[in-house]
Design a protein around this motif. Structure first.
Motif, PDB file in Angstrom:
ATOM      1  N   LEU A 289      19.557  48.359  26.214  1.00  0.00           N
ATOM      2  CA  LEU A 289      18.966  48.585  25.013  1.00  0.00           C
ATOM      3  C   LEU A 289      19.806  47.671  23.872  1.00  0.00           C
ATOM      4  O   LEU A 289      20.790  47.563  24.050  1.00  0.00           O
ATOM      5  CB  LEU A 289      18.760  49.791  24.637  1.00  0.00           C
ATOM      6  N   VAL A 290      19.331  47.302  22.981  1.00  0.00           N
ATOM      7  CA  VAL A 290      19.801  46.540  21.924  1.00  0.00           C
ATOM      8  C   VAL A 290      18.966  46.856  20.265  1.00  0.00           C
ATOM      9  O   VAL A 290      17.926  47.052  20.697  1.00  0.00           O
ATOM     10  CB  VAL A 290      19.667  44.906  22.074  1.00  0.00           C
ATOM     11  N   SER A 291      19.887  46.632  19.436  1.00  0.00           N
ATOM     12  CA  SER A 291      19.421  46.758  18.096  1.00  0.00           C
ATOM     13  C   SER A 291      20.173  45.819  17.302  1.00  0.00           C
ATOM     14  O   SER A 291      21.440  45.828  17.281  1.00  0.00           O
ATOM     15  CB  SER A 291      19.464  48.279  17.401  1.00  0.00           C
ATOM     16  N   ASP A 292      19.485  44.994  16.285  1.00  0.00           N
ATOM     17  CA  ASP A 292      19.993  43.980  15.586  1.00  0.00           C
ATOM     18  C   ASP A 292      19.416  43.789  14.461  1.00  0.00           C
ATOM     19  O   ASP A 292      18.242  43.307  14.400  1.00  0.00           O
ATOM     20  CB  ASP A 292      20.173  42.577  16.426  1.00  0.00           C
ATOM     21  N   HIS A 293      20.048  44.275  13.160  1.00  0.00           N
ATOM     22  CA  HIS A 293      19.392  44.012  11.959  1.00  0.00           C
ATOM     23  C   HIS A 293      20.564  43.344  11.127  1.00  0.00           C
ATOM     24  O   HIS A 293      21.939  43.653  11.133  1.00  0.00           O
ATOM     25  CB  HIS A 293      19.368  45.643  11.182  1.00  0.00           C
ATOM     26  N   ARG A 294      20.079  42.367  10.362  1.00  0.00           N
ATOM     27  CA  ARG A 294      20.965  41.500   9.551  1.00  0.00           C
ATOM     28  C   ARG A 294      20.075  40.877   8.467  1.00  0.00           C
ATOM     29  O   ARG A 294      18.808  41.064   8.289  1.00  0.00           O
ATOM     30  CB  ARG A 294      21.654  40.464  10.596  1.00  0.00           C
TER      31      ARG A 294
END
Length: 827
Positions: A289-294
């Motif tokens: 799983l991956v989560s990437d907010h920027r």
């Protein structure tokens, strides 16, 4: 030190380290430290290693020890034809040991007399041994970089010890680039095929980028770069193939691993895998799983000029972006050995992704004199979700390993993608020009293939042949509603459409390989018939075509550590549905994309040379190349287009006449010690595009890129890695891409013995990641920039558990297990 100087220094050091002979002997000095008297060593021992079916065993290890005291004086690895040479020896009595994982070793006494400068031992035959439990753990040391006639293979654990996923690993592969959106390119070309275990990934674009970020680096064995694939492979991918090879053998019994990395509450990734091997069963399951907010900021600035080149108006857009991405995937394989000859394999991939972007654009319109004419804000909210199911079943019959094999495979894939986009123009607290777009697309794909292999060991001949058919169906609904006046009354837009895309590709191939003395030769031919039908609500665009794809490779061994090769292949790029769909797709209020349903496939004829030199301190490889592409598909930018009575910049595609590019890659690996390695790469190329007699569009550009990757094992438990990548500005048709650069630093510390590790990874510590493109057609000059929040600090943890394979050791003083020692030369 400036980057070009740093790259040059590393490559120079690498070349100085490449003294002739990976297998060159280092005759030890007497205990007093005085060098032995006499002339320099000039004798050599050579031979060839095969299995019981007389098939060469590449990479088999050869160790030479002094008979008197057992001291190791030299070693070598067998080449592709099983041959080896050990040079720089003195006459004397030795013990030679030949070994390869899964085979019983050969151990034999040899005498090198003063009257025989070259001693040919002939052929040694290694016999397979059964894997059983024992108390001794076998560790195999492999080269970090393995060069073969058609590819370079990079061992994952040496590329980036601190990498958490496949995307981070690819960032460190020579000639490979991964942009801020996760898109992969090879030698600056995004038209590259990414494979998993030799099979093309069914995902593309954002879904593929999300999947690579959730594929744990812990389960990846190596990354293979194949710039000129043979006719055996699908010809898609103008730049070539990048194959992500997963670890193929799970540990005996139960084994597994977990891998996590966290930056903050919205930036994290994690993965785990579990394997079990018992009797005829071998299973492997991995999840990620991956989560990437920027955030990111950017500008779109347009300057308009009249016929006298006087500035008429300026449109400025200041953009604030908040992209977000989440993804999860599951990989599972189950292999069952039906008989000693037959293996049934099942592979399943499940993937889910969610992404979106909230953006705010502040737009200002100025006159040529700088007076403000208008100013407003456009908020935009985008959301997307996607699911993917992929199942593959294969049956392989092995009559003789690597000699006589036949395999069949059936694969089905289904993906469902939905996205929505809401954009409006704010005026105070009210809005107008509201528009909501919704996409709903379902893609199904069915693939069947048969592959056959037959090798003739005595003649060093191998024949590979096969058939493959692939059919794909895409159904897509695009619905647009608008509220021009901001009254809350939303009405369907004429931009809405429904499309269907059907494509079939049917192919047969044959590849013949032949070894002749120091030559390894290969020739292949693939024939394809393809058809596609692109359908809109009221129009159909059918297109069918046949193609031939020849390939050839010639490799010559100049010396045991020096190889010269040349290769040729023909590749194809088939237009995708987005490139074919003529309905508009807005990037923002003033930039819109149109497809071109009349696009034809583009073909590339690729030729490449290669000189590879290996040594005890590393490797140096130079690869000049030439590519000619016909019907080339290029971006067509019109800065003065009109849509819905508004002036916009439109981006579309068109076929141009042809494009020529040539250049060279220089790759060097420096291994000063087991604790320090450096991997460098420098690429220089020139690209010329001819738009044809009916088009003024063209380009003539020189580009270059370079990278350096340094790994240092500071202590037995602490490893530090630093990487830097730079790509110079590149001129394109009617514009120029700006320079791009990025740096990464990672620390990995082992804990809990060798089972656990703590990771610290800093991505782009100096915030150098930028995207910039400048375009002009003489009337309008447009500048687009994006500056993402690229500096990220990740803290991670890895843990492995399970029992590694153990092999019953053969008595060290004798040959066993059915292996046969060296006989007469050529036997």
């Amino acid at each position: 030190m400036p980057q070009p100087r740093l790259l040059a220094a590393a490559l120079l050091a690498s070349s100085l380290a490449l003294r002739p002979g990976t297998a060159a002997a280092q005759t030890p000095a007497p205990s007093g430290g005085t060098p032995p008297a006499g002339p320099p060593p000039s004798f050599e021992i050579r031979g060839r290693i095969v299995d019981t079916a007389n098939t060469p065993i590449p990479q088999a290890s050869v160790t030479l020890r002094l008979k008197a005291n057992g001291l190791t004086v030299a070693g070598a690895l067998a080449g592709r034809d099983g041959a080896f040479r050990i040079t720089g020896l003195r006459p004397g009595r030795f013990s030679i040991r030949v070994a390869y994982i899964g085979y019983a070793p050969v151990i034999q006494d040899v005498t090198l007399p003063p009257t025989t400068p070259v001693l040919d031992l002939g052929v040694a035959k290694l016999a397979p041994v059964a894997v059983t439990l024992s108390g001794v753990t076998v560790k195999e040391e492999r080269a970090a970089v393995v060069t073969e006639p058609d590819r370079n293979a990079y061992r994952a654990k040496d590329l980036a010890p601190g990498a958490a996923n496949a995307s981070e690993l690819l960032e460190h592969v020579p000639s490979v680039q991964v942009d801020m959106d996760g898109k992969v390119s090879l030698r600056g070309n995004e038209n590259v095929v990414v494979q998993i275990n030799g099979r093309p990934t069914p995902m593309r674009g954002a879904q593929l980028a999300a999947y690579l970020k959730t594929l744990s680096a812990n389960v990846i064995d190596r990354i293979e770069v194949i710039p000129n694939p043979s006719a055996k492979y699908d010809p898609e991918g103008m730049a070539g193939i990048i194959n992500v090879a997963l670890k193929s053998n799970v540990d005996l019994g139960l084994s597994g691993a977990v891998n996590t990395a966290v930056s903050d509450a919205d930036r994290y990734n994690g993965s785990g895998n579990l394997g079990y091997q018992s009797g005829p069963w071998s299973t492997f399951v991995g999840v990620g799983l991956v989560s990437d907010h920027r955030t990111a900021v950017g500008v779109n600035d347009r300057e308009r000029f009249d016929a006298t080149n006087a500035l008429q108006s300026i449109t400025g857009q200041d953009i604030l972006l908040r992209p977000r991405q989440r993804g999860q995937n599951l990989n599972a394989t189950v292999d069952y050995k039906l008989s000693p000859r037959d293996v049934l394999s099942n592979a399943l991939i499940l993937s889910h992704r969610g992404s979106g972007e909230a953006s705010t654009t502040t737009q200002t319109l100025l006159s040529g004199a700088g007076a403000t004419l208008d100013q407003y804000v456009r908020p935009r909210e985008a959301d997307a979700t996607g699911t993917m199911f992929d199942y593959d079943v294969a049956l392989k019959r092995t009559l003789a390993p690597r000699v006589h094999e036949i395999s069949t495979e059936l694969r089905f894939n289904r993906s469902h993608d939905e996205d929505a986009n809401d954009e409006r123009r704010l005026s105070g607290t009210s809005y107008r020009d509201g528009k909501i777009e919704r996409n709903d697309a379902v893609t199904q794909q069915l693939t069947a293939q048969v592959d056959y292999l037959k090798a003739f060991a005595k003649r060093r001949t191998k024949l590979e042949a096969g058939w493959k058919s692939n059919v794909r169906w895409i159904d897509r609904d695009y619905a647009v509603t608008v509220d021009p006046t901001g009254t809350g009354t939303w009405a369907p837009s004429p931009l809405s459409n429904v499309l269907a895309f059907d494509e079939g590709v049917h192919a047969v191939y044959a590849v013949l390989s032949q070894g002749v003395k120091k030559w390894d030769l290969q020739a292949g031919l693939r024939g394809e018939y393809a058809n596609r039908t692109f359908s809109l609500a009221t129009q159909r665009y059918p297109y069918d075509y046949a193609s031939l794809f020849p390939s050839a490779v010639a490799s010559y061994t100049l010396a045991p550590n020096t190889t010269l090769k040349s290769s040729y292949s023909r590749r194809i790029r088939r237009p995708g549905t987005q490139e074919l769909n003529p309905f508009p797709n807005y990037f923002d209020a003033d930039n819109v994309f149109f497809g071109n349903p009349d696009l034809r496939p583009e073909y590339t004829d690729a030729m490449e040379l290669g000189l590879t030199k290996t040594g005890s301190k590393g490797m140096l490889q130079i690869s000049p190349f030439y590519r000619r592409t016909t019907n080339i598909i290029r971006i067509d930018i019109n800065t003065t287009d009109t849509l819905d009575t508004r002036e916009v910049t439109s981006i579309s595609f068109r076929n141009l006449a042809h494009s020529d590019s040539w250049g060279s890659d220089l790759t060097g690996q420096l291994r000063l010690s087991p604790r320090f390695t450096a991997l460098t790469n420098f690429g220089l190329f020139k690209q010329v595009t001819d738009g044809g007699s009916t088009s003024a569009v063209g380009s003539n550009a020189i580009g270059w890129m370079g990278r350096i990757n340094v790994t240092s094992e500071v202590t037995r438990t602490l490893t530090i890695q630093a990487a830097y990548n730079y790509r110079a500005p590149l001129k394109i048709e009617r514009g120029e891409y700006g320079a791009q650069q990025v740096a990464n630093v990672a620390l990995r510390r082992k804990i809990q013995g060798d089972r656990g590790a703590v990771l610290l990874r800093v991505a782009d510590p100096f915030e150098m990641v930028r995207f910039r493109i400048k375009t002009s057609d003489g009337k309008v000059l447009q500048l687009t920039e994006r500056n993402p929040q690229s500096r990220v600090v990740f803290l991670g943890y890895q843990y492995n558990f399970g029992r590694p394979p153990r092999v019953r050791q053969v008595t060290p003083e004798q040959t066993g297990g059915g292996s046969v020692g060296f006989g007469t030369p050529g036997s």
